[in-house]
Design a protein around this motif. Sequence first.
Motif, short mmCIF file in Angstrom:
data_model
loop_
_atom_site.label_atom_id
_atom_site.label_comp_id
_atom_site.label_asym_id
_atom_site.label_seq_id
_atom_site.Cartn_x
_atom_site.Cartn_y
_atom_site.Cartn_z
N ALA A 18 0.76 -1.10 0.27
CA ALA A 18 0.41 -0.27 0.14
C ALA A 18 0.34 0.89 -0.20
O ALA A 18 0.36 1.80 -0.81
N ARG A 28 -4.55 4.65 -1.65
CA ARG A 28 -4.81 2.98 -1.25
C ARG A 28 -4.89 3.15 0.43
O ARG A 28 -5.00 4.41 1.10
N ILE A 30 -6.10 1.18 3.78
CA ILE A 30 -5.45 0.19 5.01
C ILE A 30 -6.58 0.92 6.17
O ILE A 30 -6.50 1.55 6.70
N LEU A 159 -1.82 7.42 0.57
CA LEU A 159 -2.11 5.93 1.71
C LEU A 159 -3.02 6.51 3.39
O LEU A 159 -2.10 7.30 4.38
#
Length: 888
Positions: A18, A28, A30, A159
Amino acid sequence: MQDDLIERDAERAALDEALAAAVSGTGRLIVIEAAPGLGKTRLLKTLHDAPGRVLRARGSELEATFAFGVVHQLLDAVVLASPDTVFEGAARLAQPIFSEARPEQEDLLPLLHGLAWLVTGLAAERPLILLVDDAQWADEPSRRFLAFLAKRIDGVPLLLAVATRPAHDDPALSELISEPDARVLRPRGLTEDGTRAFLARAELDPALAASCHASTGGNPFYLGELARELPAPNPTALGPRAVAEAVKRRLDREALALARAVAVLGDGTDLAATFAGVEDPDAATRRLVSAGVLEPDLTFAHPIVRSAIYADIPAAERAAAHARAAALLASRHASPERLAAHLLEAPPAHDPATVATLRHAARRARELGGASSAAAYLTRALREPPPADQRAEVLTELGAAEARAGHAAATEHLEQAIELAADEPARTRAAIELARVLKFRGESVRAVPILERRHADGPLGEELEIERLGLAYLSVAARAAIRRSLTDPGGVPRTRLEAFTLAALAFDAGARGDHADTVADLATRALAGELLPPDPLGGGYAYLIIGVALMWADRLDEAAQLYANLRAEARRQGSVVLLATAAGQSALVNERRGALPEAAADAAEALALGREATGTEALLNSARASAVTAALERGEAVDETVLDGEPDTMPYMLVLHARAEARAARGDLPGAIADFRACGAYGQSWGGENPSVSAWRSRAATLLTDLGEYDEAHALVREELKLARAFGAPRAIGVALCVAGTIGAQPPLPALKEAVAVLEETPARLELARALVSLGSALRRGGQRAAAREPLARGLDLATRCGAAPLVRRAHEELLAAGARPRRIALSGRDALTPSERRVAELAASGLTNRGIAQQLFVTEKTVEAHLRGAFQKLEISSRTRLAQVLA
């Protein structure tokens, strides 16, 4: 042990993948979902030194009501470092979060939109990593922002890593976890083999693995705490209380006092030593760091430790500590929100200053979209309690906050406010808030008597009257219950009430079929004073009904300009509600003009925005109807589920009309006729009998003719023609004449020629195309093939320009039958564009950048890029410079 290593390696690999994607420009998400101590904090810490800009935040129970508290943790330092550059473009909508400025409206979505663009701008400078731990304790607006941002990171070097506990019931966190592109990690406890390896690394007897595993469930954090206590006989089950006892055994009095101060005040505070009365804070801090309790920056090493120490403080002592904390922070001029976080936990003290602070914090929270936080502050203010002469005001504010937060108690508290209010103005303010609660819950009819029992003078009296009258232009049931007697104030309006009265008179005159010139005059004068607010949820949404009245009167260009102005204002404010509403109304105008691709794009935009904006359900019926009608006129498949709209609104008549058209298109003529009759009955229930509102009679007449019911069909279309002539709007007259000539209710050729002549004077290009094709067909059937070709060719050209594929095919077939040789029809060029491609291409042709288009349409830049690629391919161009020419 091997399974534990494989799982931890997989988790780390997911984070590495990621991170690499984010650094290379691909967004990305998570989500780490785990019970306390199972490693979510450890996983986040692996990203602390990632390449790019890393911004961190941790939710805490103490600040769970601080609106945008987690956002402040993430972004305050960045905003303070470059306040003049971070708020460029749509990011300016987020500026009130970081200042005392008041947002232009109490709506969370503009703030979220602004924050998303602020973050996107930061990521454009260099890859951005946002780490949020303990999101289950984040404040509601921050959680909403995380869910909002997660849908907009595709193609952004970002991210977003969010750690939370499982088994939460928060909609925003559930959205995050269910996001299609989210990578969800769920760390588990160590196996018994893993526990044995853990003990071995700690140089403890691996023979204790079975008992330690049973004691901790393999929880790595609890194992670490247990390891500090070993060797010890018969280790027992660990939990927060056992952790607290273990920590206390490792700390002296001063260190424990400092740890408790940080637990009360919050992580990272510089007031902890003063609050705890510690003589040597540096030494105490070093001992806490050595004991694994605090980090050097006075943040807890782990949330479990903070929870354990906080819970270990006796309840009465803890409440008193929060009261002292509020007093200390007040002496340092802390914000009302920070004081309120402690006052929520402090014991009531009959202190008017506490009530004032909580009310201030509630006002700010509500302005920033934190209605639940505002409700919590005001509920606590009631417990203080407030002075007797303020109780009704606090109840009114509480009810308004609860209404926006969706709490059922709002009605009860506002009713109490009306009962307790000491004077009529206070009762009136509470009544207006209660009426709005009921209106947005679909219970407008209940609001009528509540408002009619109140009276006031001055601006409040004006607001009361506008709110009361406004119900009659939102709810059909309320319209029947309201005793209205409106008088034209004459000339240009001088007050908001006079402007709204003119708007209402224009709407009423248009609905019942007074002359179109009268309607246009009333509508134009309502706008002349520029007194009306644009908010569609306030003031009875006067601009919307003015636009409708202008549209009925065939002032389509004026209506289109009015709604274009509303859209520009919506984009300036960042108001999704206003933008969705204006787009839906624009769809109606474009449909009447025959601009079917534009109508479809408007309707699609409105419905997409409506899925994000609460409170728009009653305002989207226009978009629902246009989405279906435009699709049918273009010969496209129809999703009839779109027509499941709010039935207690005037535009629901259009939904019924669209439903009838959809049934007719699939061959259910009896069902369609029943729906057209239901449309007429619905319009009659609120006074909308003018055929310019809905030409349901002529459409039903066409279907009745197909079923052989000629007498009823002819009677219906003659009635429509009579009403249309009395109203005097050319479009309605032309539509009725076209059907009358087509079904034989009047001599065909004279009726159709008059229909063409009348429609030539209007912007209604599709209806003119329909009349031309019908005239050409009648001429051909009458043996006048040569004469038929000119109207058929014009009708074909107009229908093609409108994007009306079924009418294009009919004109083409008629031309062939009339002996002409028309060119083959191919969907190409601008006619091949989807509604979204067309809207994006038009904005690009106007000179906007991809980012500017994305900000205006509330979509991502990647979405804009995809639509432009599709448009370039279909238009057979390779650059933006030719867009304007090709689309013209």
